[in-house]
Motif scaffolding. Sequence first.
Motif, PDB file in Angstrom:
ATOM      1  N   SER A 152      49.897 -19.809  21.309  1.00 28.12           N
ATOM      2  CA  SER A 152      48.833 -20.564  21.968  1.00 28.12           C
ATOM      3  C   SER A 152      47.476 -19.929  21.688  1.00 28.12           C
ATOM      4  O   SER A 152      46.507 -20.623  21.351  1.00 28.12           O
ATOM      5  N   GLY A 153      47.407 -18.615  21.813  1.00 28.66           N
ATOM      6  CA  GLY A 153      46.145 -17.916  21.540  1.00 28.66           C
ATOM      7  C   GLY A 153      45.691 -18.099  20.105  1.00 28.66           C
ATOM      8  O   GLY A 153      44.505 -18.335  19.839  1.00 28.66           O
ATOM      9  N   LEU A 154      46.618 -18.025  19.162  1.00 31.10           N
ATOM     10  CA  LEU A 154      46.291 -18.258  17.752  1.00 31.10           C
ATOM     11  C   LEU A 154      45.728 -19.665  17.569  1.00 31.10           C
ATOM     12  O   LEU A 154      44.750 -19.875  16.844  1.00 31.10           O
ATOM     13  N   THR A 171      44.165 -21.538  19.628  1.00 29.36           N
ATOM     14  CA  THR A 171      42.798 -21.719  20.140  1.00 29.36           C
ATOM     15  C   THR A 171      41.762 -21.248  19.131  1.00 29.36           C
ATOM     16  O   THR A 171      40.611 -21.676  19.192  1.00 29.36           O
ATOM     17  N   GLY A 231      41.967 -21.862  15.994  1.00 26.38           N
ATOM     18  CA  GLY A 231      41.945 -22.798  14.869  1.00 26.38           C
ATOM     19  C   GLY A 231      43.113 -22.674  13.914  1.00 26.38           C
ATOM     20  O   GLY A 231      43.185 -23.405  12.924  1.00 26.38           O
ATOM     21  N   ASN A 266      52.380 -24.530  30.271  1.00 29.73           N
ATOM     22  CA  ASN A 266      50.977 -24.230  30.580  1.00 29.73           C
ATOM     23  C   ASN A 266      50.137 -23.950  29.351  1.00 29.73           C
ATOM     24  O   ASN A 266      49.055 -24.506  29.186  1.00 29.73           O
ATOM     25  N   ASP A 267      50.629 -23.032  28.510  1.00 34.48           N
ATOM     26  CA  ASP A 267      49.802 -22.510  27.416  1.00 34.48           C
ATOM     27  C   ASP A 267      49.768 -23.464  26.222  1.00 34.48           C
ATOM     28  O   ASP A 267      48.853 -23.412  25.406  1.00 34.48           O
ATOM     29  N   TYR A 306      50.029 -28.181  28.508  1.00 33.88           N
ATOM     30  CA  TYR A 306      48.862 -28.453  29.354  1.00 33.88           C
ATOM     31  C   TYR A 306      47.569 -28.147  28.601  1.00 33.88           C
ATOM     32  O   TYR A 306      46.611 -28.930  28.638  1.00 33.88           O
ATOM     33  N   ALA A 307      47.559 -27.032  27.899  1.00 32.54           N
ATOM     34  CA  ALA A 307      46.368 -26.686  27.123  1.00 32.54           C
ATOM     35  C   ALA A 307      46.258 -27.526  25.853  1.00 32.54           C
ATOM     36  O   ALA A 307      45.255 -27.472  25.154  1.00 32.54           O
ATOM     37  N   GLN A 309      47.715 -27.386  22.852  1.00 30.86           N
ATOM     38  CA  GLN A 309      47.470 -26.599  21.646  1.00 30.86           C
ATOM     39  C   GLN A 309      48.441 -26.991  20.540  1.00 30.86           C
ATOM     40  O   GLN A 309      49.584 -27.368  20.786  1.00 30.86           O
ATOM     41  N   CYS A 347      43.873 -22.400  30.312  1.00 33.07           N
ATOM     42  CA  CYS A 347      44.274 -22.718  31.685  1.00 33.07           C
ATOM     43  C   CYS A 347      45.254 -21.643  32.145  1.00 33.07           C
ATOM     44  O   CYS A 347      46.340 -21.514  31.587  1.00 33.07           O
ATOM     45  N   ILE A 363      48.349 -14.564  25.408  1.00 31.69           N
ATOM     46  CA  ILE A 363      47.383 -15.511  24.829  1.00 31.69           C
ATOM     47  C   ILE A 363      46.222 -14.747  24.184  1.00 31.69           C
ATOM     48  O   ILE A 363      45.812 -15.034  23.065  1.00 31.69           O
ATOM     49  N   GLY A 390      47.168 -13.289  20.981  1.00 33.08           N
ATOM     50  CA  GLY A 390      47.113 -14.303  19.923  1.00 33.08           C
ATOM     51  C   GLY A 390      45.696 -14.546  19.444  1.00 33.08           C
ATOM     52  O   GLY A 390      45.446 -14.706  18.243  1.00 33.08           O
TER      53      GLY A 390
END
Lengths: 323, 313
Positions: A76-78, A80, A82, A104-105, A108-109, A111, B155, B165, B168
């Motif tokens: 999920s972080g990756l 975000t 791009g 959630n990650d 909901y987000a 991604q 979120c 997150i 990442g």
Amino acid sequence: MNMGASTTAPWREASANQTRLAFGQALLAIGERESRAVVLSADTQDLLGIRPWIANWPDRFIEVGIAEQNAIGIASGLATTGLHPYVCAYAPFIAARSMEQIRNDVAYANQRVVIGAAASGISLGVAGGTHHALEDLALMRSMPNMTVIVPADVNEAYHATLATLDIDGPVYLRLGGRTPEAPVTEDSAGFTLGRASRLRPGNDVTVIACGAMVELALKASDALKAEGIDARVLNMHTIKPLDREAILQAAAETSGIVTAEEHRFAGGLGGAVAELLAVERPTPMRMVAMPDEFAVVGPTVRLREKYGMSAEAIVAACKSLVG
Amino acid sequence: MAVGNEVRSACRYQARIMITIGHHDCRLSDDRETGERMNEARDELLKRLENEARLLRRNLWRALRAGGGGHAGGSSSAADMLTALYFHRMRLKPSEPDWPDRDRFVLSKGHANAALGAVLAQAGFIDDALLDRFYHFESPFGMHPDIKVPGVEMCTGALGHGLAIATGMAYGARIQNKSFHTFVMLGDAELHEGSNWEAAMAAAHYRLDNLTAIVDHNKIGQSGRIEELISLDPLADKWRSFGWEVREIDGHDMGQIVDTFDALPLKKTRPTAIVAHTVKGKGVSFAEDTYLWHSNSVDDEVHARALKELGGA
């Protein structure tokens, strides 16, 4: 079935008739075309055949170890930033243990994360009930924004994976173990998201199947044909978004619907079809699926027979609707 | 020189844009032009940040009143560090919240969203009026951060998610050769969630020195003192043993906060963990150091008492 020259395609040979390996092979094509693609492994490098990816693009590979929650969070972080992460994992662990991270990650987000979930259903038969994934479709399709795909064979697994290049959101790709010796879909047919493919015509009754059960649905259709019953077979490879049109058309044109899946009765393909028909067009239905119990230890084929996920069961269900 | 060499663009912006949040159109306006901070004397910097932090606390209590209550304790303990991040350390463009090179901040302890909303409003990411719509029907500003709000990166609030997150995000920076830094703020009781330690292992393994975890160590969870729930001690040693570079600070001492942020990464090839000792409910005596103010009702009378203590209207 004429597979033409594609039977010799390198990806097909490397897939060894396993949808999970076809996923890994399709990733190689994606890696060539999409520099934003990143592959994550949860100690699953061989399970999904991603060692060639690691060799080709070591900078776009992340091993997270046996830590599925972490794999989804990192993905999920990756996303975000791009990038387009592909998470390679075991279905029984990624869908259940990291459900909250997916909800959630990722969902909901909203991604762009693709989950390649190998060893789904009862493909790990002898591993026992702790290692079967028979509720993953219910979990995954209950979440907004998710796309849920269940390929029937290596062709479809390969092309469905390629199709994720154009899906700007989360995807759960359910991959089984060994699939039919002879592919049930045409390689040239490619993959159209959300559009069921009609593998057999027929106006007496309709079988809607996904994954490994598509092969058994075709066998059932052939057996019914010999008895004078024309059973339409729809390969519902996309569980979400569901092809409402094809289902409603089948309900209108045939006497009833039989769903077939390697998943529990609760919440899977049968549930999705029933939710639609109950509201839009109440139609007699039968569901071929895993009963509300945990499977015993055994080879996958024996387990399918024991729990009524067989061509014979599909035949009997169809007859009960046309009789 | 406490401010560091980089030109930081937080607070150096002029924004007047129309944004869409769900069904609501919000007009952002901020014409503050604060100019370069590079030559600001340290005491002036600290004074500016302390004033901003006091305003942040007033604003978070204001949001809590609008919502009828909420997580005053953990929002207040985080306030000074949030201020230093948004008004000093992070490179941001409030007029361009999706600027690809921005530093990232993930509020893993998402229940402190009243504080995040306040700092985003003060920094110009969102309309100040949104603070008066905390919990309101269809408001994008609810109890927990929503990625649809400009400036909110994820979120969060389901605990144990943010560190993975942020890992990442930091890894994404490395893959794309970007220089942004990723910050994540964790609650201390949140560290009971095992997923944190999966991420801690991975971030250290991958030597993500562009990642900083801030533990808001206020020692109190929802049900009482953490020591009596499940002990975290020795907390700093836990992070060290996972391969992180650790510094313990007073999370309300703006000088220590700024000095630590300016020194990041504390060590090349290691992620940084800042264990910040804080006071739950800091700034309002009746809310300080008690689990009763983890979350509580806030009416006009309580709000007035809080503002009186915070001062600096």
